[in-house]
Design a protein around this motif. Structure first.
Motif, PDB file in Angstrom:
ATOM      1  N   SER A   1       0.834  -1.206   0.000  1.00  0.00           N
ATOM      2  CA  SER A   1       0.000   0.000   0.000  1.00  0.00           C
ATOM      3  C   SER A   1       0.861   1.246   0.000  1.00  0.00           C
ATOM      4  CB  SER A   1      -0.909   0.022   1.238  1.00  0.00           C
ATOM      5  OG  SER A   1      -0.133   0.126   2.413  1.00  0.00           O
ATOM      6  N   TRP A   2       0.228   2.359  -0.362  1.00  0.00           N
ATOM      7  CA  TRP A   2       0.801   3.683  -0.155  1.00  0.00           C
ATOM      8  C   TRP A   2       0.361   4.178   1.223  1.00  0.00           C
ATOM      9  CZ3 TRP A   2       4.405   6.257  -2.765  1.00  0.00           C
ATOM     10  CH2 TRP A   2       4.629   5.960  -4.119  1.00  0.00           C
ATOM     11  N   SER A   3       1.250   4.850   1.934  1.00  0.00           N
ATOM     12  CA  SER A   3       0.914   5.516   3.190  1.00  0.00           C
ATOM     13  C   SER A   3       0.956   7.018   2.969  1.00  0.00           C
ATOM     14  CB  SER A   3       1.916   5.151   4.296  1.00  0.00           C
ATOM     15  OG  SER A   3       1.789   3.800   4.663  1.00  0.00           O
ATOM     16  N   CYS A   4      -0.125   7.701   3.362  1.00  0.00           N
ATOM     17  CA  CYS A   4      -0.192   9.154   3.268  1.00  0.00           C
ATOM     18  C   CYS A   4       0.282   9.755   4.597  1.00  0.00           C
ATOM     19  CB  CYS A   4      -1.616   9.606   2.974  1.00  0.00           C
ATOM     20  SG  CYS A   4      -2.253   9.038   1.377  1.00  0.00           S
ATOM     21  N   TYR A   5       1.269  10.642   4.506  1.00  0.00           N
ATOM     22  CA  TYR A   5       1.810  11.308   5.692  1.00  0.00           C
ATOM     23  C   TYR A   5       1.225  12.719   5.790  1.00  0.00           C
ATOM     24  CZ  TYR A   5       5.531   7.826   6.400  1.00  0.00           C
ATOM     25  OH  TYR A   5       6.237   6.677   6.656  1.00  0.00           O
ATOM     26  N   PHE A   6       0.887  13.098   7.021  1.00  0.00           N
ATOM     27  CA  PHE A   6       0.359  14.432   7.277  1.00  0.00           C
ATOM     28  C   PHE A   6       1.310  15.192   8.189  1.00  0.00           C
ATOM     29  CE2 PHE A   6      -3.220  11.719   6.240  1.00  0.00           C
ATOM     30  CZ  PHE A   6      -3.822  12.449   5.226  1.00  0.00           C
TER      31      PHE A   6
ATOM     32  N   TRP B   1      -6.721   4.869   3.165  1.00  0.00           N
ATOM     33  CA  TRP B   1      -6.324   6.097   2.486  1.00  0.00           C
ATOM     34  C   TRP B   1      -5.631   5.743   1.174  1.00  0.00           C
ATOM     35  CZ3 TRP B   1      -7.184  11.150   3.651  1.00  0.00           C
ATOM     36  CH2 TRP B   1      -7.627  11.458   4.945  1.00  0.00           C
ATOM     37  N   ILE B   2      -5.810   6.574   0.142  1.00  0.00           N
ATOM     38  CA  ILE B   2      -4.998   6.459  -1.072  1.00  0.00           C
ATOM     39  C   ILE B   2      -4.542   7.856  -1.490  1.00  0.00           C
ATOM     40  CG2 ILE B   2      -6.172   4.376  -1.897  1.00  0.00           C
ATOM     41  CD1 ILE B   2      -7.436   6.137  -4.098  1.00  0.00           C
ATOM     42  N   PRO B   3      -3.336   7.948  -2.113  1.00  0.00           N
ATOM     43  CA  PRO B   3      -2.864   9.225  -2.614  1.00  0.00           C
ATOM     44  C   PRO B   3      -3.298   9.456  -4.059  1.00  0.00           C
ATOM     45  CG  PRO B   3      -1.118   7.625  -2.806  1.00  0.00           C
ATOM     46  CD  PRO B   3      -2.316   6.891  -2.231  1.00  0.00           C
ATOM     47  N   TYR B   4      -3.474  10.725  -4.419  1.00  0.00           N
ATOM     48  CA  TYR B   4      -3.703  11.135  -5.800  1.00  0.00           C
ATOM     49  C   TYR B   4      -2.455  11.867  -6.274  1.00  0.00           C
ATOM     50  CZ  TYR B   4      -8.790  10.254  -5.813  1.00  0.00           C
ATOM     51  OH  TYR B   4     -10.040   9.673  -5.784  1.00  0.00           O
TER      52      TYR B   4
END
Length: 275
Positions: free
Chosen positions: A81-86, A212-215
């Motif tokens: 998976s992709w991990s989205c960092y905030f 979550w997924i990134p665009y």
């Protein structure tokens, strides 16, 4: 620390804005080739203590700006998976807010090659996300051009629970809009659209988890989707028009879900979180 009191960090970001993206891949060579050809990314490898090889993606060449990173899957039980960092200016304080809101810490804070401190978390529905506290103001990812992350989207079954959680942690304000007869949530922080949320309804398999997924921003959605298919990806949502432009959701050759977005001029001006 209350999310509303976080202020603006030295990078120009504010708490809760998308900051970094990282893929956990079962085949790092295949992922390197795929995203390199699709987005024009260059990849170089760092060796980080117990982490081993850590791949950093940059635009165009080794001296280009950073756009994301990659690690090999820890084991076969972990889903690729992709991990989205905030962004956060205070990792420990934000982790306290995550726990206070009912979330969990999945990976304790670690230092990543002196670039920043990071931690992996999950929300109350099990959707994983990550936090990044940069250590150097200049070590920030580029945004606002093709090949960079421009949006992060949560798919959740209980959207009210998600609103409560992320509102408490990041101070996000939920703004609902109609999306082909369904409700789509835009989350705003500091007046900037930080992320989105779609409700998981009967069209989703009942055992599919919240996620979550990134665009990634592209110049031509249809051309990018077609190229991705040529490179071995599968289309999950064909190129479609939405309020912010034209998008498509895909699964890469290793089984990782992501999306591409060709933003319209109005959206393009809003996709850089550095204010």
């Amino acid at each position: 620390m209350d999310a509303s009191d976080s202020g603006r960090g030295t990078t120009g970001h504010v708490l809760g804005t998308p900051f970094w993206v990282e893929i956990a891949s079962p085949d790092v060579d295949a992922s390197r080739r795929f995203y390199g050809e699709l987005f024009g990314w260059y990849a170089y490898t760092l060796t980080i203590g117990e982490y081993g090889d850590y791949v950093v993606f940059t635009l165009r060449d080794i001296n280009g700006p950073g756009v994301g990173s990659m690690q090999r899957l820890a084991d076969d039980t972990q889903a690729p998976s992709w991990s989205c960092y905030f962004y956060t200016a205070d990792l420990e304080a934000t982790l306290d807010d995550v726990r206070s809101a009912g979330g969990d810490t999945l990976m304790d804070p670690v230092n990543v090659a002196q670039m920043g401190n990071a931690a992996l978390c999950s929300d109350t529905q099990g959707a994983e996300f990550a936090l990044w506290e940069p250590l150097e103001p200049d070590l920030v990812p580029v945004a606002g051009e093709p090949g960079t992350m421009c949006w992060a989207e949560l798919a959740a079954r209980d959207i009210q629970a998600a609103r409560r959680f992320y509102g408490a942690v990041f101070g996000w304000k939920a703004v609902d809009r109609d999306y082909y007869g369904a409700v789509y949530t835009d989350w705003e922080v500091d007046g900037w659209p930080a992320a989105g949320m779609v409700a998981m309804d009967e069209r989703w398999p009942p055992d599919y988890p919240a996620h979550w997924i990134p665009y990634f921003q592209v110049a031509d959605c249809d051309a990018s989707a077609a190229l991705a298919v040529e490179l071995g990806a599968r289309i999950r949502v064909p190129p479609s028009d939405v309020q912010n432009g034209r998008f498509s959701i895909l699964t890469d050759p290793t089984g990782v879900r992501f999306a591409v977005l060709e933003p319209n001029p109005e959206a393009r001006a809003r996709f850089d979180p550095r204010r």
